[in-house]
Design an enzyme around this catalytic site. Structure first.
Site, PDB file in Angstrom:
ATOM      1  N   HIS A 103     -83.395  13.808  85.667  1.00 12.56           N
ATOM      2  CA  HIS A 103     -84.512  14.755  85.709  1.00 12.56           C
ATOM      3  C   HIS A 103     -85.639  14.265  84.818  1.00 12.56           C
ATOM      4  O   HIS A 103     -85.613  14.464  83.607  1.00 12.56           O
ATOM      5  CB  HIS A 103     -84.020  16.131  85.241  1.00 12.56           C
ATOM      6  CG  HIS A 103     -85.046  17.215  85.360  1.00 12.56           C
ATOM      7  ND1 HIS A 103     -84.702  18.530  85.509  1.00 12.56           N
ATOM      8  CD2 HIS A 103     -86.401  17.193  85.347  1.00 12.56           C
ATOM      9  CE1 HIS A 103     -85.795  19.274  85.586  1.00 12.56           C
ATOM     10  NE2 HIS A 103     -86.852  18.476  85.482  1.00 12.56           N
ATOM     11  N   HIS A 113     -90.155  13.234  84.913  1.00 16.51           N
ATOM     12  CA  HIS A 113     -91.432  13.283  85.628  1.00 16.51           C
ATOM     13  C   HIS A 113     -92.169  11.983  85.338  1.00 16.51           C
ATOM     14  O   HIS A 113     -92.541  11.739  84.191  1.00 16.51           O
ATOM     15  CB  HIS A 113     -92.254  14.490  85.185  1.00 16.51           C
ATOM     16  CG  HIS A 113     -91.558  15.797  85.433  1.00 16.51           C
ATOM     17  ND1 HIS A 113     -91.720  16.502  86.611  1.00 16.51           N
ATOM     18  CD2 HIS A 113     -90.684  16.508  84.689  1.00 16.51           C
ATOM     19  CE1 HIS A 113     -90.966  17.602  86.555  1.00 16.51           C
ATOM     20  NE2 HIS A 113     -90.326  17.627  85.401  1.00 16.51           N
ATOM     21  N   LEU A 114     -92.338  11.168  86.376  1.00 13.07           N
ATOM     22  CA  LEU A 114     -93.013   9.882  86.161  1.00 13.07           C
ATOM     23  C   LEU A 114     -94.480   9.948  86.551  1.00 13.07           C
ATOM     24  O   LEU A 114     -95.216   8.993  86.355  1.00 13.07           O
ATOM     25  CB  LEU A 114     -92.279   8.768  86.919  1.00 13.07           C
ATOM     26  CG  LEU A 114     -90.840   8.529  86.446  1.00 13.07           C
ATOM     27  CD1 LEU A 114     -90.187   7.417  87.251  1.00 13.07           C
ATOM     28  CD2 LEU A 114     -90.784   8.208  84.952  1.00 13.07           C
ATOM     29  N   ARG A 115     -94.916  11.075  87.095  1.00 12.02           N
ATOM     30  CA  ARG A 115     -96.343  11.399  87.305  1.00 12.02           C
ATOM     31  C   ARG A 115     -97.056  10.526  88.333  1.00 12.02           C
ATOM     32  O   ARG A 115     -98.258  10.673  88.508  1.00 12.02           O
ATOM     33  CB  ARG A 115     -97.115  11.331  85.987  1.00 12.02           C
ATOM     34  CG  ARG A 115     -96.570  12.218  84.883  1.00 12.02           C
ATOM     35  CD  ARG A 115     -96.620  13.682  85.242  1.00 12.02           C
ATOM     36  NE  ARG A 115     -96.344  14.532  84.076  1.00 12.02           N
ATOM     37  CZ  ARG A 115     -95.805  15.738  84.171  1.00 12.02           C
ATOM     38  NH1 ARG A 115     -95.473  16.240  85.350  1.00 12.02           N
ATOM     39  NH2 ARG A 115     -95.591  16.462  83.101  1.00 12.02           N
ATOM     40  N   ASN A 128     -92.952  16.762  91.813  1.00 16.63           N
ATOM     41  CA  ASN A 128     -94.247  17.435  91.584  1.00 16.63           C
ATOM     42  C   ASN A 128     -95.364  16.458  91.227  1.00 16.63           C
ATOM     43  O   ASN A 128     -96.027  16.572  90.208  1.00 16.63           O
ATOM     44  CB  ASN A 128     -94.130  18.542  90.529  1.00 16.63           C
ATOM     45  CG  ASN A 128     -93.663  18.027  89.184  1.00 16.63           C
ATOM     46  OD1 ASN A 128     -93.121  16.940  89.075  1.00 16.63           O
ATOM     47  ND2 ASN A 128     -93.894  18.816  88.150  1.00 16.63           N
ATOM     48  N   ASP A 153     -88.831  21.477  91.306  1.00 15.64           N
ATOM     49  CA  ASP A 153     -88.876  21.633  89.850  1.00 15.64           C
ATOM     50  C   ASP A 153     -90.291  21.886  89.324  1.00 15.64           C
ATOM     51  O   ASP A 153     -91.250  21.272  89.759  1.00 15.64           O
ATOM     52  CB  ASP A 153     -88.315  20.402  89.145  1.00 15.64           C
ATOM     53  CG  ASP A 153     -88.293  20.608  87.639  1.00 15.64           C
ATOM     54  OD1 ASP A 153     -87.619  21.544  87.197  1.00 15.64           O
ATOM     55  OD2 ASP A 153     -88.978  19.852  86.932  1.00 15.64           O
ATOM     56  N   HIS A 196     -84.882  25.076  89.566  1.00 14.64           N
ATOM     57  CA  HIS A 196     -85.638  25.464  88.356  1.00 14.64           C
ATOM     58  C   HIS A 196     -85.569  26.992  88.314  1.00 14.64           C
ATOM     59  O   HIS A 196     -86.236  27.671  89.074  1.00 14.64           O
ATOM     60  CB  HIS A 196     -87.068  24.950  88.509  1.00 14.64           C
ATOM     61  CG  HIS A 196     -88.046  25.469  87.497  1.00 14.64           C
ATOM     62  ND1 HIS A 196     -88.639  24.670  86.556  1.00 14.64           N
ATOM     63  CD2 HIS A 196     -88.561  26.702  87.299  1.00 14.64           C
ATOM     64  CE1 HIS A 196     -89.469  25.386  85.818  1.00 14.64           C
ATOM     65  NE2 HIS A 196     -89.446  26.624  86.248  1.00 14.64           N
ATOM     66  N   HIS A 243     -82.268  22.114  83.500  1.00  8.36           N
ATOM     67  CA  HIS A 243     -82.645  22.498  82.125  1.00  8.36           C
ATOM     68  C   HIS A 243     -82.173  23.885  81.680  1.00  8.36           C
ATOM     69  O   HIS A 243     -82.972  24.779  81.443  1.00  8.36           O
ATOM     70  CB  HIS A 243     -84.143  22.357  81.908  1.00  8.36           C
ATOM     71  CG  HIS A 243     -85.042  22.846  83.013  1.00  8.36           C
ATOM     72  ND1 HIS A 243     -84.962  24.110  83.511  1.00  8.36           N
ATOM     73  CD2 HIS A 243     -86.031  22.225  83.703  1.00  8.36           C
ATOM     74  CE1 HIS A 243     -85.872  24.250  84.460  1.00  8.36           C
ATOM     75  NE2 HIS A 243     -86.524  23.130  84.599  1.00  8.36           N
ATOM     76  N   ASP A 278     -85.805  15.819  81.137  1.00  9.46           N
ATOM     77  CA  ASP A 278     -87.000  16.583  81.541  1.00  9.46           C
ATOM     78  C   ASP A 278     -88.249  15.959  80.920  1.00  9.46           C
ATOM     79  O   ASP A 278     -89.202  16.661  80.543  1.00  9.46           O
ATOM     80  CB  ASP A 278     -86.888  18.070  81.189  1.00  9.46           C
ATOM     81  CG  ASP A 278     -87.861  18.920  82.029  1.00  9.46           C
ATOM     82  OD1 ASP A 278     -88.575  18.343  82.876  1.00  9.46           O
ATOM     83  OD2 ASP A 278     -87.901  20.136  81.823  1.00  9.46           O
TER      84      ASP A 278
END
Lengths: 332, 444
Positions: free
Chosen positions: B77, B79-81, B111, B169, B196, B249, B322
């Site tokens: 989990h 976030h690599l954007r 996301n 998420d 989530h 999470h 996260d």
């Protein structure tokens, strides 16, 4: 009598306070010590006389600049700060800005840096976000005074409330103080809880259960769901403004019902102590949390609060800004 | 290149092995596991010993004495954007941060902008990964189109394109009927849904945990029940559909209890927590530091204890980061306006090892939650040390102390509440598919 007056007035009229506050800023009552609160109240007492003079001005802060940075609408507090600064001969600038930095397109930090570049001596900030004054204070060298941040604190209001009660009753310790209404959203309530409990008063809260913040008892207060319960006990009853827009937010059904259960009226006051003080931080919703007869009645000290606000804010400006820097003697 | 790691203490949760062992890596795979593998096996077949060649660091023999060798860490989990928010993080920078933190595989959330709700985005992520990533990258697809919670994404197409799980998420799926259908549909494609859990009506204007600290700071509070009611709803729907549910999470004592009870009666539910939920509580928010703002929020000491107990008894299967990069643009503002999230790839391992040092978790259990369990939940053939497996390996110095300095991070972002913390235990070597992607300079 004249001697008495000149004696108390003598101290703050010097350029530099002899006693100092521990920090650079006034961010909240929570961080304040009892001696600091006493220093501010004592200083305010001396300044109160200035506002009663024919020429309501002393030169204490001549050449200093105070910026009122208000991100939230305010008449009373902003005017009070402005009058306080002007009676100390400071120059004042009022800035009213949109409270959302996103809407305004400039961050609070950038606004702060730009203002600081113009070399003011004090920033007074009001902001709808809790902690905004702390953000500003961290990056600025000059004193920052919190004039109300979100639901966090409104320290100058609490100080003027403490001042008013002390003035009327001669003491704070041992008094019973009831704070009534929307505690959850009230910065006035929080600052006054800290202030009165620190000064040895006992604080009870009354209001709908929906407007009691979680674990608020840990601040050293007791909670009631009935206004009637606290009235006979209280030496001071502080009514909080109910935000009209909370109606429909699930906190209470209607203003009518709110007023019926948590509004203060003459009928309820019959059970009160003979010397009870009725306070309200303003602006009042007459007929909602307080009936006009009570607001204008003999127990009400609501306008004394407003008058004392000027003295308390003069004291704060004087303690924070007065003699802040040694005059530069080296240059012509 | 081939590589021999000698005399390390090997900890492999899949087999339960914990002891000294040599590991030989060849052709990107684990070629041999055994006692006393001769060094001669390294030079054979290798073009030359590149131990001292800066362009090709790390060939040859590595002395693992006193160190712990584990399967490469897997973050299920983060976030690599990329695509869309490359100023916060990219697949390249995020995977480099991962490698520095001991991670060999990262599963990245959907996301992005555009959202990873269609094969074109999945393929883009995988292409960027092939060309630029330092670790394995496993995309997670969206459950609903644009994460709007209105209609299902093309889940079958996403599966074919290579997503390993599904998640909206960052947003809860508020429509229970649609979530039920999503679980059923995803089950048909063998995909787990990562939920989530957050009831937005209970969150309201909340920006931190509801309790004494929020009351005193005058910040809007988020009650524990905001998480719990959705965990309970999702468990009921997992039970109804028989599908696999993974709860992201987990932050509250009540959620841990709900998941524990669901597992006991045989519901197919797994769960993760993140290091900040077993390390920090809402007292960290005093002072209004936006780097203590995340979603779910930091809870109380009681919740922290319950999360640790949940890790201990297996209720919480995995530890995920996260990792949520945000820049000063999102964070250097009023607490109310600050974006949620903190980065975690470069601190997760030492923060997890704190639990080992203090005796809350065994090393084996801690490593299992960072490797084997995420692999199992995502259905990856990774997270175990065996001959023929991908040579994803992490060498850990349990005793090494470091002071966290966000300015030394490989991540593009700096939003960590752990700056200045002194932590014990560090990934000193990270190997992905036989290739060294991170090593501390002084490793012999």
């Amino acid at each position: 009598m004249a001697d008495e007056q000149s004696r108390v007035a003598a101290r703050p009229l010097s350029d530099k306070p002899t006693l100092r506050l521990s920090g650079k800023d006034i961010l909240g009552i929570c961080e304040m010590s009892v001696p600091e609160i006493e220093l501010i109240l004592d200083t305010a007492e001396s300044f109160k006389e200035v506002s009663a003079r024919e020429i309501k001005k002393v030169p204490t802060l001549r050449g200093k600049t105070v910026i009122n940075l208000f991100f939230e609408a305010s008449t009373r507090t902003r005017t009070s700060f402005e009058i306080a600064a002007k009676r100390l001969s400071a120059d004042t600038i009022n800035i009213s800005a949109s409270s959302s930095s996103a809407v305004k397109g400039e961050t609070l930090i950038d606004t702060g840096k730009n203002l600081e570049a113009m070399n003011p001596d004090c920033i007074v900030i009001r902001h709808s976000a809790s902690g905004a004054p702390h953000l500003l204070a961290r990056l600025m060298r000059v004193p920052v005074i919190n004039a109300g941040d979100g639901a966090h604190e409104h320290p100058t209001q609490a100080l003027l409330d403490l001042f008013t009660v002390r003035e009327k009753r001669g003491r704070l310790a041992g008094l019973n103080v009831a704070i009534v209404g929307d505690i959850l959203h009230s910065r006035v309530a929080r600052s006054n809880i800290h202030g009165f409990t620190k000064m040895g008063a006992e604080v009870h809260l009354a209001g709908p259960q929906t407007m009691m913040p979680a674990e608020v008892e840990r601040l050293g207060v007791r909670c009631h769901t009935s206004l009637r319960e606290v009235i006979p006990w209280a030496d001071v009853i502080m009514m909080l403004r109910i935000q009209l827009e909370r109606q429909g937010g699930g906190f209470f059904p209607t203003l009518r019902e709110y007023s019926r259960f948590f509004g203060l009226n003459l009928e309820l006051l019959k059970a009160a102590k003979p010397e009870v003080l009725i306070m309200h931080p303003g602006p009042m919703n007459r007929g909602v949390e307080i009936s006009p007869e009570v607001a204008d009645g003999p127990f009400s000290v609501i306008l004394d609060q407003v008058s004392n606000g000027v003295a308390v804010r003069m004291a704060l400006l004087y303690l924070l800004v007065g003699g802040e820097r040694e005059p530069d003697r080296s240059s012509p | 290149m081939n590589l021999l790691i000698k005399k390390a203490r090997v900890v492999d949760p899949a087999s339960g092995f914990d002891g000294p062992m040599d590991v030989l890596v060849e052709g990107g795979k684990i070629a041999e596991l055994g006692q006393e593998i001769p060094e001669s096996k390294v030079s054979m077949g290798a073009p030359k010993n590149r131990e001292n060649d800066p362009a090709h660091p790390g060939g040859g023999v590595i002395n693992g004495t006193g160190k712990v060798l584990v399967p490469g860490l897997i973050d299920m989990h983060c976030h690599l954007r990329e695509p869309g928010f490359e100023y916060k993080e990219t697949i390249e920078s995020g995977s480099l941060a991962g490698a520095a933190g001991g991670y060999t595989s990262l599963a990245c959330m959907a996301n992005t902008l555009p959202v990873n709700d269609n094969p074109a985005v999945t393929e883009y992520i995988l292409r960027q990964a092939r060309e630029k990533a330092w670790t394995n990258i496993f995309p997670i697809g969206a459950v609903t189109k644009e994460l709007k919670g209105e209609s299902l994404a093309e889940i079958g197409e996403l599966k074919n394109a290579g997503v390993v799980a599904l998640s909206d998420d960052g947003k809860p799926l508020t429509n229970a009927g649609l979530f039920r259908r999503a679980l059923e549909y995803a089950k048909g494609f063998g995909l787990t849904i990562i939920s989530h859990c957050e009831d937005l009506n209970l969150v309201g204007q909340g920006v931190m945990n509801e309790g004494f600290v929020s009351t005193t700071l005058g910040l809007g509070g988020i009650p524990n029940a905001a998480e719990e009611v959705m965990v309970l709803r999702d468990i009921a729907l997992a039970e109804l559909t028989g599908a696999s549910l993974h709860v992201a999470h987990v932050s509250t004592a009540e959620s841990v209890r709900a998941i524990r009870e669901a597992k006991a009666r045989g519901v197919k539910v797994t769960a993760e927590t993140a290091p900040h939920y077993f390390t920090l509580n809402d007292e960290a928010v005093w002072g209004f530091d936006p780097n203590t703002k995340m979603n779910p929020p930091l809870r109380t000491a009681k919740d922290v204890a319950a999360v640790i107990a949940g890790l201990k008894d297996g209720t919480l299967d995995a530890i995920a980061t996260d990792h949520a990069p945000q820049t000063s643009i999102e964070k250097d503002v009023e607490f109310d306006y600050a974006a949620n999230g903190i980065i975690g790839l470069e601190t997760a391992l030492p923060l997890t090892l704190r639990l080992v040092h203090e005796g809350s978790l065994t090393l084996m259990t801690a490593i299992e939650k960072l490797t084997l369990q995420p692999a199992r939940i995502l259905g990856l053939d990774k997270g175990r040390l065996k001959v023929g497996a991908d040579a994803d390996l992490t060498l850990i110095d349990l005793a090494r102390e470091q002071t966290v300095d966000v300015n030394q991070f490989k991540s593009k972002s700096r939003n960590s509440p752990f700056h200045g913390w002194k932590l014990k235990g560090l990934a000193i070597l990270t190997i992905v598919g036989g290739r060294i992607v991170h090593r501390v300079p002084d490793l012999s």
